[in-house]
Motif scaffolding. Sequence first.
Motif: not given
Length: 304
Positions: A243-244, A262-263, A160-163
């Motif tokens: 997913t956002v 999803k991208v 998980d690399v999300s902020f």
Amino acid sequence: DVGVASLKKGELAKFTLAPEFAYGDAGSPPKIPEKATLVFEIELLSWTSKDDLFSDEGVIKSQVTEGSGWKNPKQGDEVLLSLKAEQPDGTVVEEKSSIEYTLGSDALGPVGKAVDKALTGMKKQEVAQLKCTKDYAYGDKTPEGATLTLTLEQIYETKDVSFESDKSVMKKQIAEGEGYDTPKDANKLKLIVEQAMDGSKTPLPGFAAKTLEFTLGNGEVCDALECAAGQMKKGEKAILTVTVPSLAAEEQLGLKSISADKVLLSLKLEEFEKGKDQWSLSEEEKVEFGTARKEVGSNLFKAG
């Protein structure tokens, strides 16, 4: 036995054995006299390592080719592997080449239990043979059991690399980079965005592959790319799952707006300029750096 166990592959050694470790008082006439001390020259060319995976002789694992690195996959990890299953007479039961597989899934059917157990003890590029009884193979389809040849081609590292650490941006490493360094705040870098797809792996309309040059932390690219780039090594390739979708909207790539739920982005960190480490900065440089980063942050806040 004790001496050979101490050797490494390719090592040549000389062993001197006292009589009690050789042929004793009697010797071995006519060539070996009584109470003889013997000298052996031994070269270890190769060896086969065997392991009873379930301690019931149901699956015996033999290492064919040694792997590299130190990582072993665990349950839930995704890997790239090849598998060939044969009956004792050489008849091929099934063969799969370079498939993506998640440990603990049912994707490999009846041999999944044996494969999962073997994989957790394997390293990247290792090749192993699993001699399985029918209960660990294909049941009555292979009453005499089967031999599986298993090649672990790649271990995918997903993080998980999300902020926000909310799993909205997940990075799957598909090719390792160089060394240990990753870009730091204010480092300049080149990031290649090779593909952009939706959750069904359909190319996103309007996307154009491009090499983006930007300064990390300056808000010059979308948040998803900022998140990923800061945790990649030089030369690393990765698949980014977002997913956002708004986090992946990037006009420079022809993705000003995204309608998909999803991208998936295929990335490669081409290079980055490694700046000075924080601890090596003088007091004046620290103040200058802090002031510059504060100004960048203020501008980004005002821009929304």
